[in-house]
Structure formats: structure tokens, C-alpha cells
Design a protein around this motif. Structure first.
Motif, mmCIF file in Angstrom:
data_model
loop_
_atom_site.group_PDB
_atom_site.id
_atom_site.type_symbol
_atom_site.label_atom_id
_atom_site.label_comp_id
_atom_site.label_asym_id
_atom_site.label_seq_id
_atom_site.Cartn_x
_atom_site.Cartn_y
_atom_site.Cartn_z
ATOM 1 N N TYR A 119 6.146 -10.483 1.168
ATOM 2 C CA TYR A 119 4.694 -11.019 1.033
ATOM 3 C C TYR A 119 4.584 -11.814 -0.216
ATOM 4 O O TYR A 119 3.798 -11.058 -1.078
ATOM 5 N N PRO A 120 5.113 -12.947 -0.552
ATOM 6 C CA PRO A 120 4.892 -13.441 -1.730
ATOM 7 C C PRO A 120 3.597 -13.795 -2.058
ATOM 8 O O PRO A 120 3.443 -13.780 -3.367
ATOM 9 N N ASP A 121 2.567 -14.014 -1.444
ATOM 10 C CA ASP A 121 1.322 -14.238 -1.989
ATOM 11 C C ASP A 121 0.255 -13.356 -1.661
ATOM 12 O O ASP A 121 -1.039 -13.604 -1.658
ATOM 13 N N ARG A 122 0.705 -12.206 -1.314
ATOM 14 C CA ARG A 122 -0.062 -10.969 -1.283
ATOM 15 C C ARG A 122 -0.232 -10.304 -2.602
ATOM 16 O O ARG A 122 0.607 -9.852 -3.284
ATOM 17 N N VAL A 123 -1.676 -10.017 -2.954
ATOM 18 C CA VAL A 123 -1.770 -9.342 -4.257
ATOM 19 C C VAL A 123 -1.053 -8.045 -4.477
ATOM 20 O O VAL A 123 -0.563 -7.635 -5.442
ATOM 21 N N LEU A 164 4.262 -5.946 8.619
ATOM 22 C CA LEU A 164 3.014 -6.426 8.890
ATOM 23 C C LEU A 164 2.851 -7.964 9.561
ATOM 24 O O LEU A 164 3.421 -8.861 8.923
ATOM 25 N N SER A 165 2.130 -8.064 10.596
ATOM 26 C CA SER A 165 2.028 -9.534 11.141
ATOM 27 C C SER A 165 0.913 -9.945 10.300
ATOM 28 O O SER A 165 0.345 -9.496 9.253
ATOM 29 N N ALA A 166 0.768 -11.351 10.400
ATOM 30 C CA ALA A 166 -0.276 -12.071 9.500
ATOM 31 C C ALA A 166 -1.678 -11.578 9.367
ATOM 32 O O ALA A 166 -2.150 -11.443 8.401
ATOM 33 N N ALA A 167 -2.134 -11.119 10.757
ATOM 34 C CA ALA A 167 -3.375 -10.619 10.769
ATOM 35 C C ALA A 167 -3.482 -9.244 10.027
ATOM 36 O O ALA A 167 -4.686 -8.783 9.651
ATOM 37 N N GLU A 168 -2.409 -8.528 9.671
ATOM 38 C CA GLU A 168 -2.600 -7.097 9.310
ATOM 39 C C GLU A 168 -2.375 -7.077 7.797
ATOM 40 O O GLU A 168 -2.284 -6.038 7.074
ATOM 41 N N GLN A 169 -1.913 -8.296 7.189
ATOM 42 C CA GLN A 169 -1.351 -8.256 5.872
ATOM 43 C C GLN A 169 -2.273 -7.744 4.854
ATOM 44 O O GLN A 169 -1.865 -7.158 3.786
ATOM 45 N N HIS A 170 -3.561 -7.720 5.249
ATOM 46 C CA HIS A 170 -4.649 -7.508 4.470
ATOM 47 C C HIS A 170 -4.477 -5.827 4.000
ATOM 48 O O HIS A 170 -5.084 -5.720 3.062
ATOM 49 N N ARG A 171 -3.832 -5.270 4.738
ATOM 50 C CA ARG A 171 -3.925 -3.881 4.559
ATOM 51 C C ARG A 171 -2.435 -3.438 3.923
ATOM 52 O O ARG A 171 -2.055 -2.264 3.949
ATOM 53 N N LEU A 172 -1.659 -4.447 3.285
ATOM 54 C CA LEU A 172 -0.540 -4.057 2.767
ATOM 55 C C LEU A 172 -0.385 -3.061 1.440
ATOM 56 O O LEU A 172 0.296 -2.115 1.433
ATOM 57 N N HIS A 206 -2.883 -0.815 1.293
ATOM 58 C CA HIS A 206 -3.164 0.432 1.816
ATOM 59 C C HIS A 206 -1.813 1.169 2.458
ATOM 60 O O HIS A 206 -1.602 2.421 2.023
ATOM 61 N N ASP A 207 -0.999 0.233 3.048
ATOM 62 C CA ASP A 207 0.167 0.885 3.792
ATOM 63 C C ASP A 207 1.106 1.502 2.793
ATOM 64 O O ASP A 207 1.849 2.122 2.816
ATOM 65 N N LEU A 208 1.243 0.661 1.388
ATOM 66 C CA LEU A 208 2.094 0.783 0.460
ATOM 67 C C LEU A 208 1.777 2.258 -0.220
ATOM 68 O O LEU A 208 2.613 2.879 -0.528
ATOM 69 N N ILE A 209 0.569 2.323 -0.378
ATOM 70 C CA ILE A 209 -0.153 3.598 -1.021
ATOM 71 C C ILE A 209 0.110 4.612 0.062
ATOM 72 O O ILE A 209 0.352 5.862 -0.464
ATOM 73 N N ASP A 210 -0.210 4.601 1.126
ATOM 74 C CA ASP A 210 0.105 5.584 2.250
ATOM 75 C C ASP A 210 1.395 6.118 2.188
ATOM 76 O O ASP A 210 1.555 7.133 2.937
ATOM 77 N N GLN A 211 2.380 5.529 1.594
ATOM 78 C CA GLN A 211 3.764 5.915 1.786
ATOM 79 C C GLN A 211 4.084 6.935 0.476
ATOM 80 O O GLN A 211 5.257 7.268 0.081
ATOM 81 N N TRP A 212 2.896 7.331 -0.152
ATOM 82 C CA TRP A 212 3.089 8.138 -1.204
ATOM 83 C C TRP A 212 4.125 9.332 -1.151
ATOM 84 O O TRP A 212 4.881 9.890 -1.995
ATOM 85 N N PRO A 213 4.284 10.081 0.092
ATOM 86 C CA PRO A 213 5.258 10.965 0.281
ATOM 87 C C PRO A 213 6.673 10.636 0.082
ATOM 88 O O PRO A 213 7.421 11.320 -0.465
ATOM 89 N N ASP A 214 6.737 9.239 0.484
ATOM 90 C CA ASP A 214 8.140 8.801 0.119
ATOM 91 C C ASP A 214 8.449 8.783 -1.322
ATOM 92 O O ASP A 214 9.583 8.841 -1.634
ATOM 93 N N TYR A 215 7.533 8.114 -2.000
ATOM 94 C CA TYR A 215 7.899 8.047 -3.445
ATOM 95 C C TYR A 215 8.070 9.441 -4.036
ATOM 96 O O TYR A 215 8.954 9.345 -5.031
ATOM 97 N N LEU A 216 7.368 10.417 -3.568
ATOM 98 C CA LEU A 216 7.491 11.513 -4.198
ATOM 99 C C LEU A 216 8.698 12.475 -3.927
ATOM 100 O O LEU A 216 9.315 12.646 -4.799
ATOM 101 N N ALA A 217 9.269 11.932 -2.620
ATOM 102 C CA ALA A 217 10.623 12.595 -2.342
ATOM 103 C C ALA A 217 11.595 11.767 -3.129
ATOM 104 O O ALA A 217 12.486 12.390 -3.484
ATOM 105 N N TRP A 218 11.297 10.300 -3.229
ATOM 106 C CA TRP A 218 12.435 9.595 -4.227
ATOM 107 C C TRP A 218 12.410 10.304 -5.654
ATOM 108 O O TRP A 218 13.413 10.413 -5.966
ATOM 109 N N ALA A 219 11.241 10.513 -6.011
ATOM 110 C CA ALA A 219 11.063 10.867 -7.282
ATOM 111 C C ALA A 219 11.707 12.231 -7.754
ATOM 112 O O ALA A 219 12.618 12.206 -8.322
ATOM 113 N N LEU A 220 11.465 13.252 -6.756
ATOM 114 C CA LEU A 220 12.110 14.405 -6.674
ATOM 115 C C LEU A 220 13.683 14.454 -6.637
ATOM 116 O O LEU A 220 14.220 15.192 -7.442
#
Lengths: 202, 202, 202, 202
Positions: A116-120, B42-50, B52-66
Motif C-alpha cells: 500500500y505505497p500511498d496509504r497514510v 484489502l481490495s482497492a475499495a477496502e483500503q481506507h480501513r488499512l 483500522h485493520d493494522l491496529i486491530d491486530q494488536w494481539p499479534d503484536y503483543l504475542a510477538w513482543a512477549l
């Protein structure tokens, strides 16, 4: 600081093993970047557009190249730092691990940026991870200087990476985060500027 | 125990290579953890929630850090152990491999935990793998002490990791398994407690 | 060129670490190739054709074998080069990193080739990456010779890899690119010819 | 065989680097095995059967454990061999690379076996790869003995791995291939028997 020859041997051994472990992590992270390059999955009828699809992935190649150069530079600075260290303390160990943690996240941030090169959100993720690594590298070097871990003769050369002016690099990454909300392109140009910063000073 | 200079050189060589091999495994395992962090597709139409989706993975980041912190700590203890060993025997070799087997499973257990952070099965999987690694580390250290593999001068410091009180850590992981059936949150708090256990004693 | 014993120790240390880092990258790249071999995903009703599907992937196995041999040869030449170097300069560092960048791309190019063995785009991708690596290796060796980085006694043997005649190998890869548009099979035969080139001269 | 001190230093250096490279490949291959363990992808409604699905993968865990033990044993034998070598020749280099090529295929063969534990094709694949590695290891050791690459004092102990009787192990793997067509279970029992073969002789 060290009590006799035994202490020096131990310090040398600890440095050697931490260096070898860090080298391994750098080498694996820089090689894992290639897993971000996806091979297009095309049916027999679609294969005529393989060239097109491969070229279409240019943001992935660009993200790969940027991240390769960044990890390579991190390794070079780390190499020089550890060559100049006389010993480690527990804080330096913790700072080194925190720094490595940021380095191993680069393949992930790089994949997000390539997709996603141009997504914030992608630009901010990359700036957070790489900028974070830059800051942690600075903290490690700064502590090594402040804690007397660097050999006397090597202090002046090391200072270039650990003084206030060297904070310019993490500052540029930090600055790129608000800038990304205005223009992701300008934000990415700020990253490239960090290369020039280092070059001028040395 | 060793017959002359040749024996000592051989012992040193064996230690060096087992150490290097183990370091490689630790470095690869700690870096592979990053593959558990998925980039949202994400499809082009869904990319606005990138974002949101990245933040939504916080349990993954937590498991990674642990898992990153846990593997880093395992490496530090392993590093200290092997720095203090005078030689290896076959049992120590087997114990070391069994321990490494548990360590390389951590990226798998970590991925399960990151995907299903509040499922009992995921918490039990993680406790089994990491708790198992903790127990095998203890067995290795305990055997090294009992078998006279540790240099005389280093025995007192090593004992802290291989005596009965050091079994507290695997015990907490074992305890977290039945606890997980009542509350996965409390089980995970028991894991964090294992960090404090070590800190107080040293 | 070097100022006394300290300089020589530093040169030796730098060489050792760059060698170790490069070795790590080669070892990881050669091992990651295996990830290109996919396990067929078959439902219970389809499993009777597992053998058929495994055999059907022979282009993947061939691409894997070709890439394994190529990376192994790259490593052998790199090993010999660094054994004969007395010191490094910054240009050699940059050339080495550029070379490693091409090497880590081989698993990607190899996957493209294995998936689409008779598509022009796949053959060109492979020729660009592997031919590029061959050219960058030549540049590194050529610079090492020209810059006086090779030990005097080792210059004649090293020259075989860094003189004009040694450009034959990248030239064959370059030639294979236009050839691929006519026949992908002939293009691939040109790659195999590069093995013979080296053998005759030594 | 060697012409003076320079030759011996070179021989030592070459051995050290080939050993380090091989160690890297073994360490990466043994760690990559974990990527064969898939995390079940379950929708929110299906997550109640996570435990069931994880347990259901027991053939994957078994294949992982078998392959981990096999690679670990390969490494131990390789370690002992290289500790006893005085020098390398080109044939030994080639044999070592051929052997490593078989070793890096083990994660692939292991994944096939884990996915289709009772399909003939999967059992044959595993027997070909691991049996092939066993045979190539034997060829390497046999050549090292025949070519005078092993230190005089270490020849008797090394012979156990490189004489005709040591061919029993690849023979058992070869035998398991026709046997697999009758019973995949018996074929796999033959593999386990290879562990006992080695143990009795030493």
C-alpha cells in the motif's frame, strides 16, 4: 572498570557472542525481505500478462530496495560500534535487544509499504518501525559513550553517531509521520534525506 | 575428567561449535517471529480501513513482543551457561537439542496465541511450549551442575538457574494451564510473573 | 596503505565480520530456496494423485537445483576472494552489499522460473537477477584487484575471476535475454554454458 | 600432503569457513521445519474447535519431531567429521554441498509427510530425501577417509561412519521405498530402525 585479565577475557567473550548473535539477526532480516516479493499466481489463460504483473509490482521492489539499504546501513553502524566497544553492561544488552526487535520488524513494515505505497497508514507504520530503530540505535550508542563502554581512542569517531546532532535522523522519521497525512510522497522523501544527513557530517 | 591438553582443545572446540549452532537457532527463531505478523489483504475499495485493520491486530503484536522478550531471555541465560561450561557430555548435548526443539516451536505457539488470544487451547499451547522450554533449560543447567561440566569458580552463580528454587518458573507455566480453563487473562499474568521471579533472586 | 599493527588488526577484524555476515546471507538464501517447493493441497478424494502432482512440479525442482548450484558456486568464489583479501575499503563494502542484494533475490527469481518455466518474462527475470549477481561479483573482484586489496601472492589466481575474459559469464546471461524472446530453452542452455566457461580456464 | 605452514593455515581457514557455512545451513533448515506447522484458520463461529483442530494435526507434529531429530543427528555426525579433518579437497567440497542440498530439502519432504502421512507418495518422497542425505553423508565420509583428509589419530573412530557396515542406514531407507507400497507404517518403522543401527555399533 574491569578487574584484571579474567574480566577482560570475559568482556571480550561477551562482546563476541552478542556481536555474532546480532550479525545473525541482521543477516536473516535482510534476507527475509525477499519473502515480500510475491510471485503472481496466474491461470494458463492469464500467463501472457506475467511480464505486466511482475512490472506492476514495482512498489514492492522499491520497498525491498529501500529496506535492504536501510538494514545494510544499520549493520555497518552496528559493526563499527561493536568494533570500538571495550565491554558491555546490562543496559547496553537491553538497548541492543530493543534495537534488534525494531530491526526484525522491518520486513513486516516493508511488506505493508510495498502493498500500500500511498496509504497514510502504511507510510506511518514504516516511519514508526524504521524511525524507532534509528532512535534505539542512537540510544545504544549514546549509552555506550556515556557509560564508558567505548575505547578511549575511538570515542571521537563514535560520537558522530551518538551526539545530539545525530538525533537528526530519528527526528526526520518522526517528522515524516505528520507530513504523511498531507503527502505520502514528501514523507518518503524525508526518509531519503536521512541518508544525506549522515554523509555530510562524516 | 579430560586427559591432557588435546582433550581440553577438543572440549573447547565442541563447546564453540555447539554454541555457534545454538546461537544460529536462537537468532533464526527470534527473527522468524515476524512472519506471524500478517499484512491485511484489502481490495482497492477496502483500503481506507488499512489503519483500522493494522491496529486491530494488536494481539499479534503483543504475542510477538512477549515471544521476542522470552527468546531473548532464553538466549542470555544460554549464553551465560555456555560461557561457564568447561566441557560437554553426551547428555548435555541431548538436553541442549531438546531445549532448542522447544525454542524453535515458540514462533508456532506465538502465532496460535496471536490469532486466538482468548481461546483456552491457544493459551495452553503457548504454556506447553514455553513452559516446556523453561523446564528443558532447567534440566540442561541442572545436569551441567550435577555432571561437573561447569567451571569451579562459576558454580555459585550458575546454581541460581539450576537449583530447586529455579523450578519456580516452569511451575508457574504448568500452573497457568489449569488456570487458563478458568481465565485466560490470569494465566497470561502468571507468565509475566515469571520475569519477576528471576529478577528478585539475582 | 595500512598504518602499523593496529591498522592490520582492524583490517582483519573488518574482513572477518563482513565475511561472517556474507556467509550468513548465502546460507540463508540457499536454504530459503526450499520454500519455493509447494506441497500440493488435495482434498481426501484427490489424494490418489499426490504422486502425479509431486512429479508434475519437476520445473520447480529443476529451478531449485539450478539456483542451489549457482548460489553454492557464488559462495565458493566469494570464499576464495575474501581469503585472499588483505583489507577492505568503502567501495568494496558497497560492492559486496550490492552483490549480496542480487544474491538474496535469487530465491524470488527462482520461484518465478519454477512456476512459469517457459514464459519469456520468467526467463528474463532469472537472467536479470543471476546475471546481475554475476556482474556485481565481477565488479567486486575487479575493484579488489585494481584497488590493491588482494595479497600480492594471491593476485594471479584472483585475476582469473576479475579480468576481461571473466566478463564472459555476465555476457552470456545478458545474451540470454534477447535469446529468450526467440527460445526460452536456448536461453537456459546459455546459463548452463556459464559453468563450462569457468571450468575450462582454471 | 600440505606444503609448509602457509598451506596448513589455508587448510585450517577453508575448513573453518566451510564448517561455519554448513552449520548455518543446518541451523536454518532445523528451524524452518516449524513453518510446516499450520495455525488453523477458523471463523468466530468455529473457534470452539481450535483444540480439536490443533490436536488433529498430530501427524504434522510427528513429522516435525522426526525431522528435527534427523537433522540434529546429521549435524552431530557432520560436526565430528569436520573436527577430525585435517584439510579439504575439491571433491569433499562438492560432496559436502550435495549433502547440504539433500539436508535443505528435508523441510519440504517433512511437510509432504505431515500433510499426507499414509500416502505412499509422501513416504517415498521422505525416504528419497532423507535416505539420499544419508547416502551423501556416507559418500562424504568415505571419501574423506579414502582421500587421507582425516587426521591419522582420528581414522578409527571415523571409520565407523564411513565403512561398508555404515551403508546399512541408506540401505534401510532404500528398502523402505518398496516396502511403502505394501505398508507405509512398516516403511516408517524401518526409518526408526536406522537410529538403533548406529547406536549398537558405537
Amino acid at each position: 572498570m574491569q578487574a584484571g585479565a579474567r574480566g577482560e577475557i570475559d568482556a571480550g567473550r561477551a562482546l563476541t557472542r552478542v556481536t555474532a548473535f546480532s550479525d545473525g539477526v541482521f543477516a536473516i532480516a535482510i534476507t527475509l525481505l525477499v519473502l515480500n516479493l510475491d510471485v503472481p499466481r496466474l491461470s494458463a489463460a492469464e500467463q501472457h500478462r506475467l511480464a505486466h504483473d511482475l512490472i506492476d509490482q514495482w512498489p514492492d521492489y522499491l520497498a525491498w530496495a529501500l529496506s535492504f539499504v536501510i538494514i545494510a546501513r544499520f549493520w555497518v553502524v552496528h559493526d563499527r560500534l561493536f568494533a570500538r566497544m571495550a565491554r558491555l553492561d546490562e543496559r547496553a544488552m537491553v538497548a541492543n535487544f530493543a534495537y534488534l526487535a525494531a530491526v526484525v520488524l522491518i520486513p513486516f513494515a516493508s511488506e505493508v509499504l510495498g502493498e500500500y505505497p500511498d496509504r497514510v497508514a502504511a507510510v506511518v507504520t514504516y516511519a514508526l518501525v524504521v524511525g524507532g530503530a534509528t532512535l534505539l540505535a542512537w540510544l545504544l550508542i549514546h549509552h555506550a559513550l556515556a557509560g564508558g563502554l567505548i575505547r578511549e581512542a575511538d570515542r571521537p569517531e563514535t560520537r558522530v553517531y551518538g551526539d545530539r546532532a545525530a538525533l537528526m535522523r530519528p527526528a526526520l522519521f518522526a517528522l515524516s509521520i505528520p507530513v504523511a497525512f498531507v503527502s505520502t510522497g514528501v514523507a518518503q522523501m524525508l526518509w531519503v534525506a536521512t541518508f544525506l544527513v549522515g554523509r555530510r557530517r562524516r
